[in-house]
Design a protein around this motif. Structure first.
Motif, PDB file in Angstrom:
ATOM      1  N   THR A  16      45.590  49.111  40.222  1.00 41.30           N
ATOM      2  CA  THR A  16      45.481  47.976  39.471  1.00 41.30           C
ATOM      3  C   THR A  16      47.017  47.447  39.510  1.00 41.30           C
ATOM      4  O   THR A  16      47.356  46.416  40.098  1.00 41.30           O
ATOM      5  CB  THR A  16      44.790  47.926  38.363  1.00 41.30           C
ATOM      6  OG1 THR A  16      43.682  47.912  38.429  1.00 41.30           O
ATOM      7  CG2 THR A  16      44.995  46.340  37.626  1.00 41.30           C
ATOM      8  N   MET A  58      42.001  41.319  42.533  1.00 46.75           N
ATOM      9  CA  MET A  58      42.689  42.230  41.749  1.00 46.75           C
ATOM     10  C   MET A  58      42.486  41.927  40.322  1.00 46.75           C
ATOM     11  O   MET A  58      42.371  42.635  39.233  1.00 46.75           O
ATOM     12  CB  MET A  58      43.778  42.760  41.975  1.00 46.75           C
ATOM     13  CG  MET A  58      44.106  43.363  43.536  1.00 46.75           C
ATOM     14  SD  MET A  58      43.170  44.739  43.755  1.00 46.75           S
ATOM     15  CE  MET A  58      44.098  45.872  42.565  1.00 46.75           C
ATOM     16  N   ARG A  62      39.352  44.145  39.130  1.00 43.80           N
ATOM     17  CA  ARG A  62      40.144  45.579  38.844  1.00 43.80           C
ATOM     18  C   ARG A  62      40.559  45.695  37.448  1.00 43.80           C
ATOM     19  O   ARG A  62      40.636  46.572  36.910  1.00 43.80           O
ATOM     20  CB  ARG A  62      41.020  45.745  39.930  1.00 43.80           C
ATOM     21  CG  ARG A  62      41.881  47.018  39.626  1.00 43.80           C
ATOM     22  CD  ARG A  62      40.974  48.277  39.363  1.00 43.80           C
ATOM     23  NE  ARG A  62      40.193  48.702  40.636  1.00 43.80           N
ATOM     24  CZ  ARG A  62      39.003  48.927  40.683  1.00 43.80           C
ATOM     25  NH1 ARG A  62      38.301  49.074  39.501  1.00 43.80           N
ATOM     26  NH2 ARG A  62      38.327  49.276  41.764  1.00 43.80           N
ATOM     27  N   THR A  66      39.350  48.292  34.925  1.00 39.79           N
ATOM     28  CA  THR A  66      40.233  49.242  34.297  1.00 39.79           C
ATOM     29  C   THR A  66      40.153  49.499  32.885  1.00 39.79           C
ATOM     30  O   THR A  66      40.277  50.514  32.283  1.00 39.79           O
ATOM     31  CB  THR A  66      41.803  48.671  34.633  1.00 39.79           C
ATOM     32  OG1 THR A  66      41.899  48.937  36.060  1.00 39.79           O
ATOM     33  CG2 THR A  66      42.804  49.758  34.170  1.00 39.79           C
TER      34      THR A  66
END
Length: 306
Positions: A16, A58, A62, A66
């Protein structure tokens, strides 16, 4: 189990941070060119929007995954669950279409000049901006209209759910479901086919050019590859990376959906692979851009000095 979850979380976190920083550096490079009055080339314009789409991927997918990998509850049902999912799908679709556009444009650009391709080479750069604009608008229409149409028609709790901590959408109307799937899959399959064709064409053109250069017996000829050849090789690597990562991630998702196996390792692996291309693509684009590469190394030096 805790150590395994931490390892997965650190893997997600590394991808990330690295992916977002690389995309932001490349995006800053393109924006600085615009602010200084530099007219972007068609390939730079396509790469700029590809970088924007990958940055949004992202950030929208992501980052949340995460956070989830460290055991922190992130999603809620309803619009708060559906909105990041719609943003991710729009960005993913734009990433697919712009990568396809870049590969086709580069193939046409390096193809041998002929009477039929001369007109195409002259007209194609004029339509790049319109093509990118339509890509954003149409993908926003498809990936935002259908989910929010279902929210208005049904209850938001009936069309959004949280599976293994991640948000997903379920349509209650079969006709809408089939239409939405067709509008999403058909462009992606078509773009994938065009990218495979363009990759084969670029390999053939580069190979033929190499053979022609080898027949030239002159000491004045430099053995270094031309900027055009380096740019073509970068686009070729970019397209091959896209096809490999997205094919592999699609295989994992199809396997999980077909067999309905609640395997956290498979899900984490498929999620990790699905965002490999947005994380890797800025480095491939930087490989033929010395200014962006210098910005990246300067950023690394700043982090090392902290």
């Amino acid at each position: 189990m805790a150590s395994r979850d931490s390892a997965i979380g650190m893997t997600f976190l590394t991808q990330t941070v690295t992916g977002i920083l690389a995309n932001v550096v490349l995006l800053f490079h393109y924006l600085s060119l615009c602010f200084t009055g530099y007219k972007l080339r068609p390939t730079d314009l396509i790469a700029e929007h590809l970088t924007i789409a990958n940055t949004v991927i992202m950030l929208s997918k992501r980052v949340s995954q995460t956070v989830q990998s460290f055991g922190i509850k992130y999603f809620a049902q309803g619009i708060r669950c559906l909105l990041p999912l719609c943003v991710y799908r729009v960005a993913r679709a734009v990433s697919v279409s712009t990568t396809c556009l870049l590969s086709v444009f580069q193939t046409v650009k390096i193809s041998p000049m002929s009477s039929s391709r001369k007109q195409l080479k002259a007209n194609l750069p004029k339509h790049i901006g319109l093509s990118i604009f339509l890509s954003w608008r149409l993908n926003m229409l498809v990936n935002c209209f259908f989910p929010f149409y279902s929210i208005n028609k049904y209850s938001s709790k009936n069309i959004t759910k949280e599976k293994k901590g991640f948000c997903s959408a379920v349509f209650r109307d079969k006709i809408v479901d089939v239409l939405y799937t067709t509008l999403v899959l058909f462009p992606e399959v078509s773009c994938s086919g065009l990218m495979i064709w363009s990759s084969g064409s670029m390999i053939f053109i580069l190979h033929r050019h190499k053979q022609q250069v080898q027949h030239i017996r002159s000491t004045t000829v430099s053995h270094k590859s031309s900027p055009e050849s380096r740019a073509t090789q970068s686009v070729l690597v970019l397209v091959c990376s896209f096809v490999c990562f997205y094919t592999l991630s699609s295989f994992f998702y199809a396997y999980l959906a077909h067999f309905n196996i609640p395997n956290s390792w498979l899900m984490n692996t498929s999620d990790l692979i699905s965002t490999c291309f947005p994380a890797v693509s800025p480095f491939i684009l930087m490989s033929c851009n010395s200014t962006a590469s210098r910005l990246w190394f300067k950023l690394l030096n700043v982090f090392r000095s902290i």
